[in-house]
Design a protein around this motif. Sequence first.
Motif, PDB file in Angstrom:
ATOM      1  N   ALA A  70       0.826  -1.211   0.000  1.00  0.00           N
ATOM      2  CA  ALA A  70       0.000   0.000   0.000  1.00  0.00           C
ATOM      3  C   ALA A  70       0.857   1.257   0.000  1.00  0.00           C
ATOM      4  O   ALA A  70       0.448   2.302   0.506  1.00  0.00           O
ATOM      5  N   SER A  71       2.060   1.171  -0.563  1.00  0.00           N
ATOM      6  CA  SER A  71       2.830   2.396  -0.790  1.00  0.00           C
ATOM      7  C   SER A  71       2.348   3.017  -2.102  1.00  0.00           C
ATOM      8  O   SER A  71       1.852   2.308  -2.988  1.00  0.00           O
ATOM      9  N   ARG A  72       2.490   4.309  -2.205  1.00  0.00           N
ATOM     10  CA  ARG A  72       1.868   5.040  -3.323  1.00  0.00           C
ATOM     11  C   ARG A  72       2.297   4.499  -4.687  1.00  0.00           C
ATOM     12  O   ARG A  72       1.464   4.280  -5.576  1.00  0.00           O
ATOM     13  N   GLU A  73       3.588   4.257  -4.867  1.00  0.00           N
ATOM     14  CA  GLU A  73       4.041   3.855  -6.206  1.00  0.00           C
ATOM     15  C   GLU A  73       3.614   2.442  -6.553  1.00  0.00           C
ATOM     16  O   GLU A  73       3.354   2.127  -7.704  1.00  0.00           O
ATOM     17  N   LYS A  74       3.551   1.558  -5.562  1.00  0.00           N
ATOM     18  CA  LYS A  74       3.073   0.194  -5.856  1.00  0.00           C
ATOM     19  C   LYS A  74       1.577   0.242  -6.178  1.00  0.00           C
ATOM     20  O   LYS A  74       1.111  -0.437  -7.099  1.00  0.00           O
ATOM     21  N   LEU A  75       0.831   1.066  -5.441  1.00  0.00           N
ATOM     22  CA  LEU A  75      -0.593   1.212  -5.745  1.00  0.00           C
ATOM     23  C   LEU A  75      -0.790   1.807  -7.139  1.00  0.00           C
ATOM     24  O   LEU A  75      -1.732   1.442  -7.853  1.00  0.00           O
ATOM     25  N   ARG A  76       0.130   2.692  -7.540  1.00  0.00           N
ATOM     26  CA  ARG A  76      -0.001   3.312  -8.859  1.00  0.00           C
ATOM     27  C   ARG A  76       0.001   2.255  -9.961  1.00  0.00           C
ATOM     28  O   ARG A  76      -0.731   2.364 -10.948  1.00  0.00           O
ATOM     29  N   SER A  77       0.794   1.205  -9.772  1.00  0.00           N
ATOM     30  CA  SER A  77       0.897   0.168 -10.807  1.00  0.00           C
ATOM     31  C   SER A  77      -0.440  -0.526 -11.030  1.00  0.00           C
ATOM     32  O   SER A  77      -0.663  -1.156 -12.060  1.00  0.00           O
ATOM     33  N   ALA A  78      -1.343  -0.439 -10.049  1.00  0.00           N
ATOM     34  CA  ALA A  78      -2.654  -1.074 -10.186  1.00  0.00           C
ATOM     35  C   ALA A  78      -3.754  -0.034 -10.351  1.00  0.00           C
ATOM     36  O   ALA A  78      -4.947  -0.375 -10.351  1.00  0.00           O
ATOM     37  N   GLY A  79      -3.361   1.254 -10.496  1.00  0.00           N
ATOM     38  CA  GLY A  79      -4.354   2.308 -10.710  1.00  0.00           C
ATOM     39  C   GLY A  79      -4.958   2.864  -9.436  1.00  0.00           C
ATOM     40  O   GLY A  79      -6.018   3.494  -9.477  1.00  0.00           O
ATOM     41  N   TYR A  80      -4.298   2.668  -8.287  1.00  0.00           N
ATOM     42  CA  TYR A  80      -4.871   3.112  -7.012  1.00  0.00           C
ATOM     43  C   TYR A  80      -4.015   4.154  -6.299  1.00  0.00           C
ATOM     44  O   TYR A  80      -4.167   4.342  -5.085  1.00  0.00           O
ATOM     45  N   ALA A  81      -3.109   4.814  -7.015  1.00  0.00           N
ATOM     46  CA  ALA A  81      -2.220   5.785  -6.345  1.00  0.00           C
ATOM     47  C   ALA A  81      -3.006   6.877  -5.630  1.00  0.00           C
ATOM     48  O   ALA A  81      -2.601   7.348  -4.560  1.00  0.00           O
ATOM     49  N   GLU A  82      -4.118   7.296  -6.199  1.00  0.00           N
ATOM     50  CA  GLU A  82      -4.898   8.392  -5.594  1.00  0.00           C
ATOM     51  C   GLU A  82      -5.588   7.947  -4.302  1.00  0.00           C
ATOM     52  O   GLU A  82      -6.079   8.771  -3.539  1.00  0.00           O
ATOM     53  N   GLN A  83      -5.666   6.632  -4.098  1.00  0.00           N
ATOM     54  CA  GLN A  83      -6.366   6.121  -2.905  1.00  0.00           C
ATOM     55  C   GLN A  83      -5.398   5.730  -1.783  1.00  0.00           C
ATOM     56  O   GLN A  83      -5.804   5.060  -0.833  1.00  0.00           O
ATOM     57  N   VAL A  84      -4.137   6.125  -1.900  1.00  0.00           N
ATOM     58  CA  VAL A  84      -3.158   5.668  -0.910  1.00  0.00           C
ATOM     59  C   VAL A  84      -3.597   6.037   0.512  1.00  0.00           C
ATOM     60  O   VAL A  84      -3.473   5.225   1.445  1.00  0.00           O
ATOM     61  N   GLU A  85      -4.117   7.237   0.673  1.00  0.00           N
ATOM     62  CA  GLU A  85      -4.513   7.651   2.015  1.00  0.00           C
ATOM     63  C   GLU A  85      -5.704   6.833   2.517  1.00  0.00           C
ATOM     64  O   GLU A  85      -5.684   6.286   3.630  1.00  0.00           O
ATOM     65  N   GLN A  86      -6.748   6.733   1.682  1.00  0.00           N
ATOM     66  CA  GLN A  86      -7.951   6.010   2.114  1.00  0.00           C
ATOM     67  C   GLN A  86      -7.649   4.541   2.389  1.00  0.00           C
ATOM     68  O   GLN A  86      -8.182   3.952   3.333  1.00  0.00           O
ATOM     69  N   ILE A  87      -6.812   3.924   1.562  1.00  0.00           N
ATOM     70  CA  ILE A  87      -6.520   2.492   1.740  1.00  0.00           C
ATOM     71  C   ILE A  87      -5.776   2.266   3.055  1.00  0.00           C
ATOM     72  O   ILE A  87      -6.123   1.375   3.846  1.00  0.00           O
ATOM     73  N   ASN A  88      -4.747   3.079   3.318  1.00  0.00           N
ATOM     74  CA  ASN A  88      -3.991   2.896   4.558  1.00  0.00           C
ATOM     75  C   ASN A  88      -4.859   3.157   5.787  1.00  0.00           C
ATOM     76  O   ASN A  88      -4.817   2.413   6.763  1.00  0.00           O
ATOM     77  N   ARG A  89      -5.659   4.218   5.720  1.00  0.00           N
ATOM     78  CA  ARG A  89      -6.521   4.524   6.871  1.00  0.00           C
ATOM     79  C   ARG A  89      -7.555   3.423   7.098  1.00  0.00           C
ATOM     80  O   ARG A  89      -7.765   2.966   8.229  1.00  0.00           O
ATOM     81  N   ALA A  90      -8.205   3.000   6.023  1.00  0.00           N
ATOM     82  CA  ALA A  90      -9.269   2.003   6.160  1.00  0.00           C
ATOM     83  C   ALA A  90      -8.707   0.691   6.708  1.00  0.00           C
ATOM     84  O   ALA A  90      -9.328   0.053   7.571  1.00  0.00           O
TER      85      ALA A  90
END
Length: 327
Positions: A70-90
């Motif tokens: 759930a680091s921003r750049e790894k999430l980016r590879s799956a299209g979720y970079a913009e959700q880094v904050e919500q994913i970590n918090r949730a």
Amino acid sequence: MKKQNILDRLRSGVVLGDGGYLLELEKRGYVKAGPFTPEVALEHPEALAQLHREFLRAGSEVLQTCTFYASREKLRSAGYAEQVEQINRAAVRIARSIAGEKALVAGNLSLTWQYAPDDASSEGRVLDLFRQQIALQVEEGVDFFIAETFHYLGEAMLALRAIKEAGYPAMITFNFKQPALSRDGRTPVECALELERQGADIVGANCGRDPEHMLPIVEQIRKAVKCHVAIQAAGFRCTDEVPYFMGLPQFPLELDPLQLTRMEMAAYARQARDIGIDYIGACCGVTAAHIRAMAEGLGRTTEASDKSPDLEIHPILGPEKAGKAAR
Ligand SMILES: [Zn+2]
């Protein structure tokens, strides 16, 4: 009763961790194989909560937040970079809600795939990724951090530095492939000693290898360091030629027949305890049934133990298992 922190808890005996999240949730239809990113925390929170609940009932004393990758750049590879904050918090909120006062919550960090030893600028970028995840997870409330499955000692040291800046206990682990060296050419003992020197509280090995091929590594680490030692083995049978499951031809979609049994995992927990490992958990391929067997193998009774096997009652197995006449 107030929960002890992880270091007090380790000082009073073995801590039992949890099992694997992403591969299990992939099998259940909530995670995509390939990226293996943890957007499940946002998209199917009830599925993640249920897996946490299973581990807790099975005897896990620590629940790891499902923030591996759930680091921003790894999430980016799956299209979720913009959700880094919500994913970590949730993910932290879900783990906390299930752990309650019964288990500790470990914020989870993992390799970022952004570390490049030949590129000095990568250090700052990787440190920023860790700091971002740590800040989010701390705000939601974690008890300590597990930064895991590193390939490079250099990247592991950055994770340790970021955790210590935030003032939390740190468990740092490597995913050792074959040969068992970090990608910067250091042995497991050298990695562990360096991390201990820099303030790591718990060091060890995590994922990749099965118990048979991981226990000898952590045994060496145990003899070399003074701090706590962790083992979190994978639950897939490996070979001497390829002692880590990601290298097997069955990875990742045909691992099912390689899954270890609960009895094998119970034996693993006892072996780990007997060589002095004090944080005993597991990783990919390890489910609640395995964790309950590990807990019971260590002499514990868990919430789920009221449904532990009683084969004497089985209509076919019973008489034989009970040593009675079969007919
Ligand atoms: Zn794993």
